[in-house]
Design a protein around this motif. Structure first.
Motif, mmCIF file in Angstrom:
data_model
loop_
_atom_site.group_PDB
_atom_site.id
_atom_site.type_symbol
_atom_site.label_atom_id
_atom_site.label_comp_id
_atom_site.label_asym_id
_atom_site.label_seq_id
_atom_site.Cartn_x
_atom_site.Cartn_y
_atom_site.Cartn_z
ATOM 1 N N ARG A 42 1.273 -36.106 11.043
ATOM 2 C CA ARG A 42 1.054 -36.797 11.360
ATOM 3 C C ARG A 42 -0.972 -36.576 11.700
ATOM 4 N NH1 ARG A 42 3.278 -36.987 17.684
ATOM 5 N NH2 ARG A 42 5.610 -37.165 16.810
ATOM 6 N N TYR A 43 -1.064 -35.659 11.049
ATOM 7 C CA TYR A 43 -2.288 -35.464 10.353
ATOM 8 C C TYR A 43 -3.005 -37.016 9.386
ATOM 9 C CZ TYR A 43 -7.334 -33.740 8.850
ATOM 10 O OH TYR A 43 -8.621 -33.928 8.392
ATOM 11 N N ARG A 44 -2.403 -36.420 8.336
ATOM 12 C CA ARG A 44 -2.367 -37.537 7.261
ATOM 13 C C ARG A 44 -2.104 -38.583 7.802
ATOM 14 N NH1 ARG A 44 1.188 -40.620 5.286
ATOM 15 N NH2 ARG A 44 2.798 -39.269 5.635
ATOM 16 N N ARG A 45 -1.144 -39.395 8.838
ATOM 17 C CA ARG A 45 -1.052 -40.778 9.279
ATOM 18 C C ARG A 45 -2.362 -40.825 10.268
ATOM 19 N NH1 ARG A 45 3.508 -40.798 13.018
ATOM 20 N NH2 ARG A 45 1.698 -42.990 13.896
ATOM 21 N N LEU A 46 -3.277 -40.022 10.684
ATOM 22 C CA LEU A 46 -4.450 -40.219 11.531
ATOM 23 C C LEU A 46 -5.643 -40.910 10.992
ATOM 24 C CD1 LEU A 46 -5.192 -39.861 14.814
ATOM 25 C CD2 LEU A 46 -5.871 -37.466 14.561
ATOM 26 N N LEU A 47 -5.800 -39.925 9.899
ATOM 27 C CA LEU A 47 -6.744 -39.836 8.694
ATOM 28 C C LEU A 47 -6.827 -40.656 8.140
ATOM 29 C CD1 LEU A 47 -8.687 -37.696 8.187
ATOM 30 C CD2 LEU A 47 -7.761 -37.238 6.400
ATOM 31 N N ASN A 145 -8.771 -29.658 1.024
ATOM 32 C CA ASN A 145 -7.703 -30.163 0.965
ATOM 33 C C ASN A 145 -7.488 -30.708 1.988
ATOM 34 O OD1 ASN A 145 -7.197 -28.549 2.619
ATOM 35 N ND2 ASN A 145 -6.155 -26.975 2.397
ATOM 36 N N GLY A 146 -8.363 -31.363 2.094
ATOM 37 C CA GLY A 146 -7.818 -32.903 3.315
ATOM 38 C C GLY A 146 -8.862 -33.109 4.554
ATOM 39 N N GLY A 147 -9.987 -31.659 4.772
ATOM 40 C CA GLY A 147 -10.280 -31.708 5.896
ATOM 41 C C GLY A 147 -11.997 -32.299 5.857
ATOM 42 N N ALA A 148 -12.856 -32.943 4.717
ATOM 43 C CA ALA A 148 -14.220 -32.750 4.806
ATOM 44 C C ALA A 148 -14.135 -33.526 5.697
ATOM 45 C CB ALA A 148 -14.056 -33.106 3.473
ATOM 46 N N PHE A 149 -13.752 -35.337 5.772
ATOM 47 C CA PHE A 149 -14.564 -35.633 6.600
ATOM 48 C C PHE A 149 -14.900 -35.100 8.358
ATOM 49 C CE2 PHE A 149 -13.188 -38.756 10.387
ATOM 50 C CZ PHE A 149 -14.475 -39.466 10.146
ATOM 51 N N LEU A 150 -13.863 -34.835 8.574
ATOM 52 C CA LEU A 150 -13.974 -33.417 10.169
ATOM 53 C C LEU A 150 -15.176 -32.386 9.932
ATOM 54 C CD1 LEU A 150 -10.770 -32.486 10.878
ATOM 55 C CD2 LEU A 150 -12.091 -34.127 11.679
ATOM 56 N N ASN A 151 -16.194 -32.192 8.824
ATOM 57 C CA ASN A 151 -17.340 -31.692 8.587
ATOM 58 C C ASN A 151 -17.920 -32.389 7.531
ATOM 59 O OD1 ASN A 151 -19.169 -29.641 8.956
ATOM 60 N ND2 ASN A 151 -17.822 -28.183 6.926
#
Length: 203
Positions: A42-47, A145-151
């Motif tokens: 769901r996180y991937r779909r959100l991104l 691993n997929g969380g750079a956008f949030l920071n």
């Protein structure tokens, strides 16, 4: 008399804050970052949905040539970071190129409207700090691993927000300009929520 009236006119920042407050809160409540149902898929779909909005949105903004002087878009563009995250989450270049893009975007036909849209995109970086910690705790996500956008701005987040507010404060806008900025900011929130809704990623 005219000068006294001018003193009472809210600043652009105040107008944007009050004008978008309800939309901002409404969208925040529907974002699933703190939902028990949020998992890696769901996180991937959100991104993917975020990418589908940010890519056309930033293209329209930066191709408009209407952003007032003083905004460093090379420093603040977010789409490449979303691209990097989605690649880290397993999407191929071909899959990324095939992701649907939002057809609903705000009208950005004046410098003031561009400022309103930028206010929403830049403001989102502040909320990302809280989300980053939550995603690290729950999904073990970080910048690699997929969380750079949030920071997206890292340790520079606070300073860049202050710099943006200083920039907003330097742009002279009349009543009509302030209205255009607030309308565009509201439209940005509305289009973003409609798009995320259509991708079935909201609560």
């Amino acid at each position: 008399m005219h000068q006294a009236h001018d003193v009472e006119v809210p600043s652009l920042l105040e107008a944007l804050r009050s004008g978008t407050a309800l939309l901002h809160v409404a969208l925040e409540k529907r974002l699933p970052f703190f939902s028990a149902q949020l998992n890696a898929d769901r996180y991937r779909r959100l991104l993917e949905a975020y990418y589908g909005f940010y890519r056309p949105m930033e293209t329209r903004l930066y191709d408009s040539a209407l952003i007032p002087v003083g905004f460093d878009q090379a420093l603040r563009v977010k789409t490449p970071t979303l691209y990097t995250d989605l690649t880290a989450l397993g999407l191929s270049n071909q899959a990324l190129g095939a992701l649907p893009l939002s057809p609903c975007l705000p009208r950005l036909d004046t410098p003031a409207a561009c400022l309103g849209a930028l206010y929403v995109l830049e403001g989102a970086t502040l909320g990302g700090q809280v989300l980053r910690r939550e995603m690290a705790r729950r999904l073990a996500l970080d910048a690699s691993n997929g969380g750079a956008f949030l920071n997206v701005y890292g340790a520079e987040t606070g300073r860049r927000w202050k710099d943006f507010l200083d920039y907003l404060g330097r742009i002279p806008l009349d009543d009509i300009g302030r209205r255009q900025a607030v309308d565009a900011a509201c439209s940005t929130f509305s289009c973003f929520e409609q798009w995320l809704d259509s991708r079935e990623v909201l609560l």
